[in-house]
Every structure is written in C-alpha cells, then in structure tokens.
Design an enzyme around this catalytic site. Structure first.
Site, short mmCIF file in Angstrom:
data_model
loop_
_atom_site.label_atom_id
_atom_site.label_comp_id
_atom_site.label_asym_id
_atom_site.label_seq_id
_atom_site.Cartn_x
_atom_site.Cartn_y
_atom_site.Cartn_z
N GLY A 1 40.13 46.11 46.73
CA GLY A 1 38.90 46.50 46.07
C GLY A 1 39.07 46.63 44.57
N TYR A 2 40.18 47.20 44.15
CA TYR A 2 40.44 47.38 42.72
C TYR A 2 40.62 46.04 42.02
CZ TYR A 2 42.61 49.13 38.41
OH TYR A 2 42.91 49.41 37.09
#
Length: 323
Positions: free
Chosen positions: A182-183
């Site tokens: 996600g990051y």
C-alpha cells in the site's frame, strides 16, 4: 546558488518561503520550515491536523524571527471535506496573494488496512488524493507567483518496491493488501501525479519535482515499530532486497540514517535551487537530480501512466481539474 549539494547537505543551506503539509514535531516537514525561517520569509503556511502537532514548529519559527507571519490551517489530508475547506480558506485569504513554493510533505507509512470516510485506502489518501485536491485547488495562488514557482512532493525510494495499483487502487480484492504494498503503491501514485502536473505547468515556468529524502528515523515508522522490532527488521530486509539489491544491514552500512537537517535538505534543493531547470529529470535523491532507472523506476515517470493516474485520482475524488 551554488550546486555543490550532496548526501550530507544541511537543510539550512538552502532557504525560501513555502506552504508545507505535515509539519509535525520531530519530522522532516517541521525541520524544513524551521530551516526556512532562518531567511525570514514573509509568510509560512502550515497545513496540519491539529495545533498540538504544529505548535512546536510555530514556536521555533518565532524564536528565529518573530516577524514571520505563520498561518496554520487545520486540515486532515485523509478527508476530502477537510482538504476542500482548507483550500477554499487559502483561496479566500487576501493575506495570501501568491504561493511561491508548495511542499507536499505529509503522509503515513505502513499502516493497517483502512478506508477513509471517502472510501479511499488511507495511505493513498494521505499521499495522493489529499494532495491532489489541495494542490489543484490552490493552483491559482501558485500561478500568481509566476515563473519560478515550485511544487515539491516528498516521496520515497519505496516507489521502487511496486508500481501504482492502478486497476485496484484501494486494494479491494481480498488478500492483496500489505502495509508496504500500500505504501509503495501510494508513493508511486504520488510521483505520477506530480509528473502529470509538471507536464501541465512547465510551459508556464512552474516546475514540479519529486524526491527521496533518505532514511530518517521519525514518527513515520510508528506503525512498523508497533509490530515489534523483529518483524520490522524482517520486513525491511525483504523490501531492501527488492529496492536496493542488498539486506537492510548492508544498505545501512553504506547509507547510514540521516539527521533531520540532512533529511530536509533534498526537499529544499528541489524547492529552491534555480539551476535545476537547466538539468534533465524530475526526481532527486541526496540533493541530486537523477534519471537513472536504477534509482527512479520508469513506472513512476511514465507519461501515459501519469495521465492514467490523473484520471484515476479524479475518479476517486469525484472532481475534474483543468488549468
């Protein structure tokens, strides 16, 4: 301005006025505006979630120069309602006739899966959609500054871990989300947005840059630390092998953690060095502009992907922007 910058450059070496998101105590955003204060800009605009998080930066700016006008605008970048309110406040403020530099510094890292009130994955909201709406809405104030204005995105080498998850930006497919996927996806998206914005504004003399500030231990790592040191090191080791081609221990031996001053210097070079416009590139690391594909992944600077990211961001926020 001399351009003898490098990995150990201190932020205080390069100074100007700014609007900055994410000036929390102990972070590189706070260190950036504190460095800026040494040159006594007329105004520093701080975008933060609460006065408690921003007060330390305000106090230190005032200690350096009490004549600097500091504006704090309460904003939760994960809330489109909050971002739009902040942007309208800026547009309606006659004391802000122009904005010379915008530094989109705020973000969250490696947090558990969460959707915002707008149905957007939290890391994507903090890195992409919040800044997308804020920056695009206040563009008239940037355009008023004219040629030479800058917009800077504090991204990360984590973009090298994976490209923007364009087909499923919110990781709605069960089992596909991990904190670092996600990051990395969010940071790749942020870089693509900046790249698309640069294509729209460069002919007007306004330049956009993205950067990796380096490894700095701040509160950004709080979610990683919450899982325990052993798990954090194991995860960082896996990611480092993908990003750097070596273990995290090997990487840190060659590239030790930076101080906050060293960490904010690349941001300030991106925002202020007038010589950057004479060089090729969009992404900086260790205060140096680079196009090396081993350092900046093509998927983060691809024109077609950048336009697709722009359209996806408009879809996510339910608003179109043309200027």
């Amino acid at each position: 301005m001399a351009t003898t910058f490098g990995a150990a450059t201190d932020g205080i070496t390069v100074i100007s006025a700014v609007l900055l998101t994410g000036p929390s105590k102990g972070g590189i955003g706070s260190e950036t505006v504190i460095s800026l204060a040494h040159e006594s800009p007329a105004m520093i605009i701080l975008i933060g979630r609460s006065l408690a998080k921003v007060q330390d930066a305000i106090d230190k700016i005032k200690e350096i120069d009490r004549d600097i006008k500091v504006k704090w605008i309460e904003t939760d970048l994960s809330s489109l309602k909050s971002v739009r309110k902040a942007a309208e406040t800026i547009l309606g403020d006659d004391e802000i006739p122009r904005i010379d530099v915008v530094i989109n510094n705020a973000g969250v890292m490696a947090c558990p899966y969460e959707l915002t009130e707008d149905g957007i994955e939290l890391q994507l909201a903090a890195s992409l959609t919040g800044h997308f709406v804020l920056t695009n809405t206040i563009i008239p104030k940037v355009l008023a500054a004219g040629a030479g204005a800058r917009i800077v995105f504090v991204s990360s080498s984590a973009h090298k871990y994976r490209p923007f998850n364009l087909e499923d930006p919110n990781f709605a497919v069960e089992g596909t989300y991990t904190e670092y996927d996600g990051y990395a996806s969010a940071k790749s998206a942020e870089m693509l947005y900046g790249f698309a914005l640069n294509r729209r504004l460069a002919l007007r003399g306004i330049r956009i840059y993205s950067l990796h500030p380096g490894g700095i231990m701040t509160n950004l790592q709080k979610h990683a630390k919450a899982n325990g040191e052993a798990h954090m090191l194991e995860t960082f080791d896996k990611i480092s092998r993908v990003i750097h081609g070596m273990t995290i221990a090997e990487y840190l031996q060659k590239n030790p953690f930076k101080t906050l001053q060293q960490g904010c210097s690349t941001t300030l070079v991106a925002a202020l060095d007038p010589d950057l416009v004479n060089r090729e590139g969009y992404y900086l690391i260790d205060c140096i502009l680079t196009t090396d594909p081993a350092t900046v992944k093509p998927w983060a600077t691809d024109a077609d992907l950048a336009e697709k990211c722009w359209k996806k961001a408009e879809e996510l926020v339910g608003e179109t922007f043309e200027f």
